[in-house]
Design a protein around this motif. Structure first.
Motif, mmCIF file in Angstrom:
data_model
loop_
_atom_site.group_PDB
_atom_site.id
_atom_site.type_symbol
_atom_site.label_atom_id
_atom_site.label_comp_id
_atom_site.label_asym_id
_atom_site.label_seq_id
_atom_site.Cartn_x
_atom_site.Cartn_y
_atom_site.Cartn_z
ATOM 1 N N VAL A 29 0.976 -1.157 0.124
ATOM 2 C CA VAL A 29 -0.132 -0.067 -0.079
ATOM 3 C C VAL A 29 0.712 1.331 -0.117
ATOM 4 O O VAL A 29 0.606 2.249 -0.810
ATOM 5 C CB VAL A 29 -1.108 0.219 1.106
ATOM 6 C CG1 VAL A 29 -1.745 1.269 1.414
ATOM 7 C CG2 VAL A 29 -2.070 -1.174 1.038
ATOM 8 N N THR A 30 2.000 1.129 0.608
ATOM 9 C CA THR A 30 2.906 2.424 0.837
ATOM 10 C C THR A 30 3.302 2.527 -0.688
ATOM 11 O O THR A 30 3.510 3.617 -1.078
ATOM 12 C CB THR A 30 3.998 2.018 1.803
ATOM 13 O OG1 THR A 30 3.166 2.123 3.048
ATOM 14 C CG2 THR A 30 4.855 3.494 1.888
ATOM 15 N N LYS A 42 1.046 4.095 -2.978
ATOM 16 C CA LYS A 42 0.722 5.585 -2.706
ATOM 17 C C LYS A 42 1.924 6.212 -2.971
ATOM 18 O O LYS A 42 1.554 7.395 -3.762
ATOM 19 C CB LYS A 42 0.652 5.812 -0.928
ATOM 20 C CG LYS A 42 0.206 7.020 -0.388
ATOM 21 C CD LYS A 42 0.143 7.035 1.052
ATOM 22 C CE LYS A 42 -0.206 8.259 1.688
ATOM 23 N NZ LYS A 42 -0.226 8.156 3.125
ATOM 24 N N TRP A 72 1.515 6.280 -6.904
ATOM 25 C CA TRP A 72 0.727 7.511 -7.189
ATOM 26 C C TRP A 72 1.007 8.850 -7.066
ATOM 27 O O TRP A 72 0.990 9.805 -8.062
ATOM 28 C CB TRP A 72 -0.660 7.352 -6.733
ATOM 29 C CG TRP A 72 -1.895 8.484 -6.946
ATOM 30 C CD1 TRP A 72 -2.640 8.270 -8.030
ATOM 31 C CD2 TRP A 72 -1.982 9.769 -6.343
ATOM 32 N NE1 TRP A 72 -3.283 9.466 -8.226
ATOM 33 C CE2 TRP A 72 -2.882 10.295 -7.217
ATOM 34 C CE3 TRP A 72 -1.526 10.314 -5.242
ATOM 35 C CZ2 TRP A 72 -3.410 11.614 -6.835
ATOM 36 C CZ3 TRP A 72 -1.782 11.593 -4.979
ATOM 37 C CH2 TRP A 72 -2.640 12.265 -5.852
ATOM 38 N N ASP A 126 -5.504 11.249 -1.028
ATOM 39 C CA ASP A 126 -4.695 10.686 0.211
ATOM 40 C C ASP A 126 -5.630 10.172 1.567
ATOM 41 O O ASP A 126 -5.434 9.111 1.840
ATOM 42 C CB ASP A 126 -3.632 11.650 0.606
ATOM 43 C CG ASP A 126 -2.601 11.094 1.567
ATOM 44 O OD1 ASP A 126 -2.283 9.725 1.368
ATOM 45 O OD2 ASP A 126 -2.351 11.664 2.661
ATOM 46 N N PHE A 184 -6.498 6.208 0.236
ATOM 47 C CA PHE A 184 -5.314 5.700 0.972
ATOM 48 C C PHE A 184 -5.589 5.586 2.305
ATOM 49 O O PHE A 184 -5.407 4.794 3.067
ATOM 50 C CB PHE A 184 -4.009 6.258 0.488
ATOM 51 C CG PHE A 184 -3.675 6.122 -0.781
ATOM 52 C CD1 PHE A 184 -3.429 4.715 -1.279
ATOM 53 C CD2 PHE A 184 -3.490 7.236 -1.866
ATOM 54 C CE1 PHE A 184 -3.174 4.555 -2.792
ATOM 55 C CE2 PHE A 184 -3.259 6.925 -3.052
ATOM 56 C CZ PHE A 184 -3.065 5.773 -3.381
ATOM 57 N N GLU A 196 -5.504 2.299 4.557
ATOM 58 C CA GLU A 196 -4.460 2.087 5.774
ATOM 59 C C GLU A 196 -4.972 1.850 6.870
ATOM 60 O O GLU A 196 -4.715 1.140 7.893
ATOM 61 C CB GLU A 196 -3.581 3.402 5.830
ATOM 62 C CG GLU A 196 -2.502 3.442 4.517
ATOM 63 C CD GLU A 196 -1.977 4.768 4.453
ATOM 64 O OE1 GLU A 196 -2.448 5.788 5.030
ATOM 65 O OE2 GLU A 196 -0.711 4.685 3.919
#
Length: 93
Positions: free
Chosen positions: A15-16, A19, A22, A72, A76, A80
């Motif tokens: 996921v990081t 992110k 992107w 964000d 995300f 998260e």
């Protein structure tokens, strides 16, 4: 010897990475519009600078920041948060 990836353990890193990818892609797209384009936020930013229109430049900058923050926080941020709850690092609300 074959390697195995345990998805739950690797998920925060994945996921990081998404992110960060992107974010760099967004910066690259706006930068490319600044260099060679006739449409888009980068072009509007460039034209505002060329025409000395500070309100247009500031407006495009604020719009770009808001778009980044919204994506964000809401996309995300939700992913998260779910990961932290599933791993026991945060209490569900």
């Amino acid at each position: 010897m074959p390697y195995r990836i345990i998805m739950p353990a690797a998920l925060p890193g994945i996921v990081t990475g998404i992110k960060l990818g992107w974010t760099l892609g967004w910066h690259g797209a706006v930068s490319a519009e600044l260099i060679k384009s006739s449409v888009g936020l980068g072009y509007l930013l460039y034209m505002g600078r060329e025409l000395n229109d500070a309100s247009q430049v500031l407006g495009i900058m604020v719009l770009t920041i808001l778009f980044g923050l919204l994506l964000d926080r809401f996309l995300f941020g939700l992913v998260e948060k779910r990961i932290r709850i599933r791993r026991g690092l945060e209490q569900p609300t």
